[in-house]
Design a protein around this motif. Structure first.
Motif, PDB file in Angstrom:
ATOM      1  N   ALA A 243     -10.431 -25.342 -68.972  1.00 32.64           N
ATOM      2  CA  ALA A 243      -9.480 -24.296 -69.351  1.00 32.64           C
ATOM      3  C   ALA A 243      -8.072 -24.865 -69.217  1.00 32.64           C
ATOM      4  CB  ALA A 243      -9.635 -23.079 -68.451  1.00 32.64           C
ATOM      5  N   VAL A 244      -7.211 -24.509 -70.167  1.00 34.09           N
ATOM      6  CA  VAL A 244      -5.810 -24.960 -70.140  1.00 34.09           C
ATOM      7  C   VAL A 244      -4.913 -23.730 -70.168  1.00 34.09           C
ATOM      8  CG1 VAL A 244      -4.034 -26.315 -71.331  1.00 34.09           C
ATOM      9  CG2 VAL A 244      -6.406 -27.081 -71.396  1.00 34.09           C
ATOM     10  N   GLY A 245      -3.859 -23.771 -69.371  1.00 34.32           N
ATOM     11  CA  GLY A 245      -2.952 -22.627 -69.371  1.00 34.32           C
ATOM     12  C   GLY A 245      -1.627 -22.967 -68.724  1.00 34.32           C
ATOM     13  N   GLU A 246      -0.887 -21.911 -68.422  1.00 35.01           N
ATOM     14  CA  GLU A 246       0.464 -22.062 -67.867  1.00 35.01           C
ATOM     15  C   GLU A 246       0.400 -22.285 -66.357  1.00 35.01           C
ATOM     16  OE1 GLU A 246       4.721 -19.611 -67.903  1.00 35.01           O
ATOM     17  OE2 GLU A 246       2.928 -18.703 -68.771  1.00 35.01           O
ATOM     18  N   ALA A 247       1.143 -23.268 -65.897  1.00 36.16           N
ATOM     19  CA  ALA A 247       1.216 -23.529 -64.453  1.00 36.16           C
ATOM     20  C   ALA A 247       1.908 -22.360 -63.755  1.00 36.16           C
ATOM     21  CB  ALA A 247       1.964 -24.827 -64.188  1.00 36.16           C
ATOM     22  N   CYS A 248       1.356 -21.943 -62.627  1.00 39.77           N
ATOM     23  CA  CYS A 248       1.911 -20.816 -61.868  1.00 39.77           C
ATOM     24  C   CYS A 248       1.995 -21.185 -60.387  1.00 39.77           C
ATOM     25  CB  CYS A 248       1.009 -19.588 -61.993  1.00 39.77           C
ATOM     26  SG  CYS A 248       0.719 -19.048 -63.676  1.00 39.77           S
ATOM     27  N   GLU A 249       2.797 -20.438 -59.665  1.00 36.79           N
ATOM     28  CA  GLU A 249       2.835 -20.560 -58.204  1.00 36.79           C
ATOM     29  C   GLU A 249       1.844 -19.536 -57.647  1.00 36.79           C
ATOM     30  OE1 GLU A 249       3.657 -21.934 -54.541  1.00 36.79           O
ATOM     31  OE2 GLU A 249       4.581 -22.771 -56.365  1.00 36.79           O
ATOM     32  N   PRO A 250       0.714 -19.982 -57.076  1.00 37.88           N
ATOM     33  CA  PRO A 250      -0.311 -19.022 -56.635  1.00 37.88           C
ATOM     34  C   PRO A 250       0.144 -18.210 -55.424  1.00 37.88           C
ATOM     35  CG  PRO A 250      -1.183 -21.276 -56.756  1.00 37.88           C
ATOM     36  CD  PRO A 250       0.305 -21.372 -56.823  1.00 37.88           C
ATOM     37  N   PHE A 251      -0.252 -16.949 -55.389  1.00 37.85           N
ATOM     38  CA  PHE A 251      -0.089 -16.152 -54.177  1.00 37.85           C
ATOM     39  C   PHE A 251      -1.115 -16.631 -53.159  1.00 37.85           C
ATOM     40  CE2 PHE A 251       1.744 -13.298 -57.347  1.00 37.85           C
ATOM     41  CZ  PHE A 251       2.901 -12.876 -56.702  1.00 37.85           C
ATOM     42  N   LYS A 252      -0.735 -16.648 -51.887  1.00 34.72           N
ATOM     43  CA  LYS A 252      -1.613 -17.210 -50.862  1.00 34.72           C
ATOM     44  C   LYS A 252      -2.586 -16.183 -50.290  1.00 34.72           C
ATOM     45  CE  LYS A 252       1.508 -20.989 -49.729  1.00 34.72           C
ATOM     46  NZ  LYS A 252       2.421 -21.571 -48.763  1.00 34.72           N
ATOM     47  N   VAL A 253      -2.994 -15.257 -51.143  1.00 39.85           N
ATOM     48  CA  VAL A 253      -4.038 -14.293 -50.757  1.00 39.85           C
ATOM     49  C   VAL A 253      -5.024 -14.162 -51.914  1.00 39.85           C
ATOM     50  CG1 VAL A 253      -2.646 -12.897 -49.179  1.00 39.85           C
ATOM     51  CG2 VAL A 253      -2.696 -12.313 -51.591  1.00 39.85           C
ATOM     52  N   GLU A 254      -6.265 -13.912 -51.546  1.00 33.40           N
ATOM     53  CA  GLU A 254      -7.280 -13.552 -52.538  1.00 33.40           C
ATOM     54  C   GLU A 254      -7.471 -12.046 -52.443  1.00 33.40           C
ATOM     55  OE1 GLU A 254     -10.781 -15.794 -51.604  1.00 33.40           O
ATOM     56  OE2 GLU A 254      -9.996 -17.641 -52.502  1.00 33.40           O
ATOM     57  N   MET A 255      -7.436 -11.379 -53.583  1.00 39.74           N
ATOM     58  CA  MET A 255      -7.593  -9.924 -53.601  1.00 39.74           C
ATOM     59  C   MET A 255      -9.076  -9.603 -53.773  1.00 39.74           C
ATOM     60  SD  MET A 255      -4.565  -8.829 -53.046  1.00 39.74           S
ATOM     61  CE  MET A 255      -4.525  -7.089 -53.501  1.00 39.74           C
ATOM     62  N   VAL A 256      -9.729  -9.362 -52.631  1.00 40.09           N
ATOM     63  CA  VAL A 256     -11.158  -9.029 -52.636  1.00 40.09           C
ATOM     64  C   VAL A 256     -11.289  -7.515 -52.764  1.00 40.09           C
ATOM     65  CG1 VAL A 256     -13.318  -9.179 -51.340  1.00 40.09           C
ATOM     66  CG2 VAL A 256     -11.603 -11.004 -51.128  1.00 40.09           C
ATOM     67  N   ILE A 257     -12.138  -7.065 -53.680  1.00 38.82           N
ATOM     68  CA  ILE A 257     -12.366  -5.632 -53.842  1.00 38.82           C
ATOM     69  C   ILE A 257     -13.853  -5.353 -53.828  1.00 38.82           C
ATOM     70  CG2 ILE A 257     -12.094  -5.814 -56.372  1.00 38.82           C
ATOM     71  CD1 ILE A 257     -10.923  -2.885 -56.230  1.00 38.82           C
ATOM     72  N   ARG A 258     -14.229  -4.320 -53.092  1.00 41.71           N
ATOM     73  CA  ARG A 258     -15.646  -4.014 -52.859  1.00 41.71           C
ATOM     74  C   ARG A 258     -15.966  -2.581 -53.270  1.00 41.71           C
ATOM     75  NH1 ARG A 258     -17.303  -8.032 -49.316  1.00 41.71           N
ATOM     76  NH2 ARG A 258     -15.589  -9.162 -48.326  1.00 41.71           N
ATOM     77  N   GLY A 259     -16.955  -2.442 -54.147  1.00 36.64           N
ATOM     78  CA  GLY A 259     -17.421  -1.108 -54.524  1.00 36.64           C
ATOM     79  C   GLY A 259     -18.606  -0.682 -53.677  1.00 36.64           C
ATOM     80  N   TYR A 260     -19.268  -1.662 -53.048  1.00 32.55           N
ATOM     81  CA  TYR A 260     -20.489  -1.409 -52.276  1.00 32.55           C
ATOM     82  C   TYR A 260     -20.421  -2.195 -50.964  1.00 32.55           C
ATOM     83  CZ  TYR A 260     -22.376   0.486 -56.624  1.00 32.55           C
ATOM     84  OH  TYR A 260     -22.569   1.247 -57.762  1.00 32.55           O
ATOM     85  N   MET A 261     -21.157  -1.709 -49.965  1.00 31.61           N
ATOM     86  CA  MET A 261     -21.145  -2.383 -48.673  1.00 31.61           C
ATOM     87  C   MET A 261     -22.219  -3.473 -48.663  1.00 31.61           C
ATOM     88  SD  MET A 261     -21.469  -1.057 -44.815  1.00 31.61           S
ATOM     89  CE  MET A 261     -23.235  -1.105 -44.916  1.00 31.61           C
ATOM     90  N   SER A 262     -21.828  -4.658 -49.097  1.00 34.59           N
ATOM     91  CA  SER A 262     -22.763  -5.773 -49.222  1.00 34.59           C
ATOM     92  C   SER A 262     -22.137  -7.047 -48.667  1.00 34.59           C
ATOM     93  CB  SER A 262     -23.123  -5.992 -50.695  1.00 34.59           C
ATOM     94  OG  SER A 262     -23.709  -4.828 -51.237  1.00 34.59           O
TER      95      SER A 262
END
Length: 316
Positions: free
Chosen positions: A87-106
């Protein structure tokens, strides 16, 4: 079966290379980023010794399709996919968090719940839940890299803001984008007879200051899926859910005495077991995209990638 485990390219205009657990990121001239999805398999933050045939292609192609299917909601970094693994795209400055989202308790949430915890990343989990039950509303449980080592660690919204990891103004956008992407991902999964259980999104900021979605989205490495058919019946009977995700690898590792803890050794993975993992990844690809998986030419993956990338760069 040939796999791509490591790369050592020197593309025109190449400035630097970053090697993550699964992806290798090449920074090029003109603010371009080139991401190669290898066939490496990571579990419990440990890279397994053998590659999984076609895994990189599967991850890259699912992520590409999902970015195209959500770009009306959330802008993303992607420009082109000149090769099945690239994949090729625009260079970005990453945020130092991962946004984890959970719909179920697994998964991780269920493991924490079983120890008696009712708060995860500052978010309350209701009493009386069983593993794989649906939360009343999806919950966002962010993760960040531990200061020592590569392990992800749970972190609350309050702590992210208190430590200045993300500004409140930006974090509000990240939360909004996360909810919108999860809603769309849930709808796409439902249309294919699947349940999107939980997932993670990563974001970055462009040179112009725009927040965009980066990395992968709704792949088996970043997400957990259940089959919708029979879900309620299995929950009522207390049976394990039929799922398509990397969790089956984690469970196999746990059964073989490995959870990434100090002093533990990765169990031997036979060629037959590796083949079954590859088949599961292909199964997920076909289920989540609704398309038949077309295997890329693996006679010489490195040569194929180099040829396709250089051809793309010459034209652009």
């Amino acid at each position: 079966m040939n796999t791509i485990i490591d790369t050592n390219f020197n593309f025109p205009g190449q400035k630097s290379v970053y090697k993550g657990k699964v992806r290798e990121v090449y920074t090029l001239a003109n603010n371009q980023l080139l991401m190669i999805a290898t066939d490496r398999l990571s579990a419990f933050d440990v890279v397994m010794p053998k590659g999984i045939p076609f895994k990189g292609q599967i991850l890259n192609q699912i992520a590409t399709k999902m970015m195209q299917d959500t770009e009306d909601l959330v802008p993303n970094w992607l420009t082109a996919t000149p090769d099945p693994n690239v994949a090729v795209g625009e260079a970005c400055e990453p945020f130092k968090v991962e946004m984890v989202i959970r719909g179920y308790m697994s998964g991780h949430a269920a493991r924490e719940y079983k120890t008696g915890k009712r708060m995860l990343c500052g978010v309350a989990m209701p009493d009386g839940m069983k593993e794989n039950d649906k939360f009343p509303q999806p919950i966002i449980t962010p993760a960040t890299k531990a200061e020592m080592g590569d392990h992800d660690e749970d972190i609350s919204r309050a702590e992210i803001l208190n430590r200045g990891i993300v500004s409140e103004e930006d974090y509000v956008v990240l939360e909004d984008y996360t909810k919108k992407l999860f809603k769309r991902g849930t709808e796409i999964a439902a249309s294919r007879g699947l349940i999107l259980v939980d997932t993670k999104y990563e974001f970055g900021k462009t040179k112009a200051g725009k927040i965009v979605l980066i990395d992968e989205i709704h792949t088996p490495d970043s997400s957990r899926y259940f089959y919708a058919d029979g879900y309620e019946e299995r929950q009522q009977k207390g049976e394990a859910q039929k799922q398509l995700s990397k969790e089956f690898v984690r469970q196999w590792l746990i059964q073989n005495g490995f959870q990434g803890l100090e002093g533990q050794k990765v169990p031997f993975m036979s060629d037959d077991y590796i083949a079954t993992v590859s088949e599961r990844y292909i199964e997920l690809y076909e289920n989540i995209t609704g398309e038949t998986f077309v295997k890329g030419d693996v006679a010489n993956i490195e040569a194929r990638i180099e040829k396709n990338v250089i051809s793309y760069l010459d034209k652009n």
